[in-house]
Design an enzyme around this catalytic site. Structure first.
Site, mmCIF file in Angstrom:
data_model
loop_
_atom_site.group_PDB
_atom_site.id
_atom_site.type_symbol
_atom_site.label_atom_id
_atom_site.label_comp_id
_atom_site.label_asym_id
_atom_site.label_seq_id
_atom_site.Cartn_x
_atom_site.Cartn_y
_atom_site.Cartn_z
ATOM 1 N N PHE A 147 14.284 5.448 9.974
ATOM 2 C CA PHE A 147 12.948 4.975 9.621
ATOM 3 C C PHE A 147 12.032 6.154 9.339
ATOM 4 O O PHE A 147 11.793 6.993 10.202
ATOM 5 C CB PHE A 147 12.358 4.074 10.703
ATOM 6 C CG PHE A 147 11.302 3.175 10.134
ATOM 7 C CD1 PHE A 147 11.657 2.041 9.430
ATOM 8 C CD2 PHE A 147 9.963 3.512 10.234
ATOM 9 C CE1 PHE A 147 10.688 1.233 8.837
ATOM 10 C CE2 PHE A 147 8.985 2.708 9.648
ATOM 11 C CZ PHE A 147 9.357 1.568 8.954
ATOM 12 N N LYS A 160 17.044 4.957 0.109
ATOM 13 C CA LYS A 160 17.793 5.109 1.358
ATOM 14 C C LYS A 160 19.282 5.030 1.124
ATOM 15 O O LYS A 160 19.750 4.118 0.441
ATOM 16 C CB LYS A 160 17.381 3.998 2.331
ATOM 17 C CG LYS A 160 16.703 4.526 3.562
ATOM 18 C CD LYS A 160 16.412 3.430 4.551
ATOM 19 C CE LYS A 160 15.126 3.780 5.279
ATOM 20 N NZ LYS A 160 14.838 2.843 6.378
ATOM 21 N N GLU A 210 7.251 2.368 -6.454
ATOM 22 C CA GLU A 210 7.417 1.896 -5.074
ATOM 23 C C GLU A 210 7.642 3.083 -4.147
ATOM 24 O O GLU A 210 8.077 4.157 -4.590
ATOM 25 C CB GLU A 210 8.606 0.907 -5.055
ATOM 26 C CG GLU A 210 9.038 0.382 -3.717
ATOM 27 C CD GLU A 210 7.970 -0.392 -2.939
ATOM 28 O OE1 GLU A 210 6.868 0.125 -2.770
ATOM 29 O OE2 GLU A 210 8.300 -1.498 -2.475
ATOM 30 N N ASP A 256 4.455 3.704 6.010
ATOM 31 C CA ASP A 256 3.870 3.401 7.316
ATOM 32 C C ASP A 256 4.882 2.894 8.321
ATOM 33 O O ASP A 256 5.990 2.462 7.975
ATOM 34 C CB ASP A 256 2.806 2.316 7.166
ATOM 35 C CG ASP A 256 3.438 0.931 6.961
ATOM 36 O OD1 ASP A 256 4.271 0.797 6.032
ATOM 37 O OD2 ASP A 256 3.125 0.006 7.729
ATOM 38 N N LYS A 302 0.811 -1.191 0.000
ATOM 39 C CA LYS A 302 0.000 0.000 0.000
ATOM 40 C C LYS A 302 0.851 1.249 0.000
ATOM 41 O O LYS A 302 0.362 2.355 -0.243
ATOM 42 C CB LYS A 302 -0.866 0.011 1.272
ATOM 43 C CG LYS A 302 -1.693 -1.226 1.451
ATOM 44 C CD LYS A 302 -2.273 -1.262 2.901
ATOM 45 C CE LYS A 302 -2.773 -2.643 3.189
ATOM 46 N NZ LYS A 302 -2.421 -3.136 4.509
ATOM 47 N N GLY A 303 2.139 1.083 0.297
ATOM 48 C CA GLY A 303 3.005 2.233 0.550
ATOM 49 C C GLY A 303 3.085 3.234 -0.589
ATOM 50 O O GLY A 303 3.226 4.433 -0.353
ATOM 51 N N ASP A 338 15.149 0.331 0.196
ATOM 52 C CA ASP A 338 16.084 0.257 1.322
ATOM 53 C C ASP A 338 17.228 -0.640 0.854
ATOM 54 O O ASP A 338 18.128 -0.180 0.152
ATOM 55 C CB ASP A 338 15.317 -0.279 2.535
ATOM 56 C CG ASP A 338 16.157 -0.369 3.803
ATOM 57 O OD1 ASP A 338 17.338 0.012 3.759
ATOM 58 O OD2 ASP A 338 15.634 -0.818 4.841
HETATM 59 P P1 IMP Z 1 13.913 -3.380 0.876
HETATM 60 O O1 IMP Z 1 13.519 -4.728 0.344
HETATM 61 O O2 IMP Z 1 14.965 -3.510 1.954
HETATM 62 O O3 IMP Z 1 14.330 -2.429 -0.194
HETATM 63 O O4 IMP Z 1 12.648 -2.809 1.634
HETATM 64 C C1 IMP Z 1 11.683 -2.116 0.943
HETATM 65 C C2 IMP Z 1 10.371 -2.064 1.684
HETATM 66 O O5 IMP Z 1 10.573 -1.914 3.077
HETATM 67 C C3 IMP Z 1 9.587 -0.833 1.263
HETATM 68 O O6 IMP Z 1 8.657 -1.147 0.268
HETATM 69 C C4 IMP Z 1 8.899 -0.405 2.532
HETATM 70 O O7 IMP Z 1 7.623 -1.014 2.625
HETATM 71 C C5 IMP Z 1 9.739 -0.931 3.637
HETATM 72 N N1 IMP Z 1 10.599 0.130 4.231
HETATM 73 C C6 IMP Z 1 11.947 0.218 4.174
HETATM 74 N N2 IMP Z 1 12.394 1.295 4.834
HETATM 75 C C7 IMP Z 1 11.299 1.923 5.307
HETATM 76 C C8 IMP Z 1 11.105 3.125 6.064
HETATM 77 O O8 IMP Z 1 12.030 3.860 6.443
HETATM 78 N N3 IMP Z 1 9.811 3.440 6.352
HETATM 79 C C9 IMP Z 1 8.748 2.694 5.968
HETATM 80 N N4 IMP Z 1 8.888 1.560 5.257
HETATM 81 C C10 IMP Z 1 10.142 1.177 4.930
HETATM 82 MG MG MG Z 2 6.342 -1.361 1.083
#
Ligand code: IMP
Ligand code: MG
Length: 187
Positions: free
Chosen positions: A159, A136, A104, A166, A48-49, A108
């Site tokens: 965060f 990030k 997206e 969220d 949903k983000g 991260d």
């Molecule tokens: P990744 O697989 O490590 O790139 O994580 C990506 C997903 O983690 C994103 O789609 C977000 O839903 C969640 N996420 C990562 N960092 C944050 C943050 O700082 N705030 C909120 N959601 C985050």
């Molecule tokens: Mg997400």
């Protein structure tokens, strides 16, 4: 909603205001319009983000695009990615020969999206790119598995919440992007 609203009291600070976000979204909307000239991209919003970013971004793209959505397994209530992608809601249409642009909220580690790209690559798309609201900055860059093709802002390794992002399903309705106070997720 004003920045003196109750939800804002859980923030350490505001990173990007609604005005700054709007400017950045317009900027990448223009770039996408230019880059995809003559094409009809399929914009895939990740629920949903990305929902709020998605709604704003597609209205800044002057192309005959179509939209679809996916939902992937996420963090639960923790603050780090597991790297395992489970598709909770798949695309409604096939993407054979299509130019797919995944939208997206935040990259991260990039694990989630690199897995998703691999999955979608097996379905015969002409191209697959990623537009992320936030990317990030990690102290350990080797953790980065994917760099978005379009990105509004680089953010520190903290965060962040708001504008769709969220923590434990809350704060998505903040109009600005802020850093969540540690006391909220460490309690
Ligand atoms: P990744 O697989 O490590 O790139 O994580 C990506 C997903 O983690 C994103 O789609 C977000 O839903 C969640 N996420 C990562 N960092 C944050 C943050 O700082 N705030 C909120 N959601 C985050
Ligand atoms: Mg997400």
């Amino acid at each position: 909603m004003n920045t003196d609203a109750r939800l804002y009291q859980d923030l350490e600070g505001i990173l990007y205001s609604r005005e700054q976000i709007n400017e950045a979204v317009c900027r990448i909307g223009k770039r996408i319009t230019e880059d995809y000239e003559g094409r009809e991209p399929v914009m895939v919003g990740i629920l949903k983000g990305a929902s709020i970013f998605f709604a704003d971004l597609i209205r800044e793209i002057d192309l005959p695009l179509s939209i679809d959505f996916m939902a992937l397994s996420s963090y639960g209530n923790a603050t780090r990615s597991s790297g395992v992608v489970r598709i909770l809601k798949d695309l409604d249409r096939d993407i054979v020969d299509k130019d797919v642009l995944i939208v997206e909220d935040i990259v991260d580690s990039g694990l989630t999206l690199s897995h998703l790209q691999e999955v979608l690559a097996t379905r015969g798309a002409n191209s697959i790119r990623v537009a992320a609201l936030l990317n990030k900055k990690l102290s350990d860059q080797s953790r980065k598995k994917l760099v978005p093709d379009y990105c509004c802002f680089e953010v520190p390794d903290k965060f962040v919440v708001g504008y769709g992002l969220d923590y434990a399903q809350k704060y998505r309705n903040l109009p600005d992007i802020g850093i969540l106070a540690r006391r909220i997720y460490e309690k």
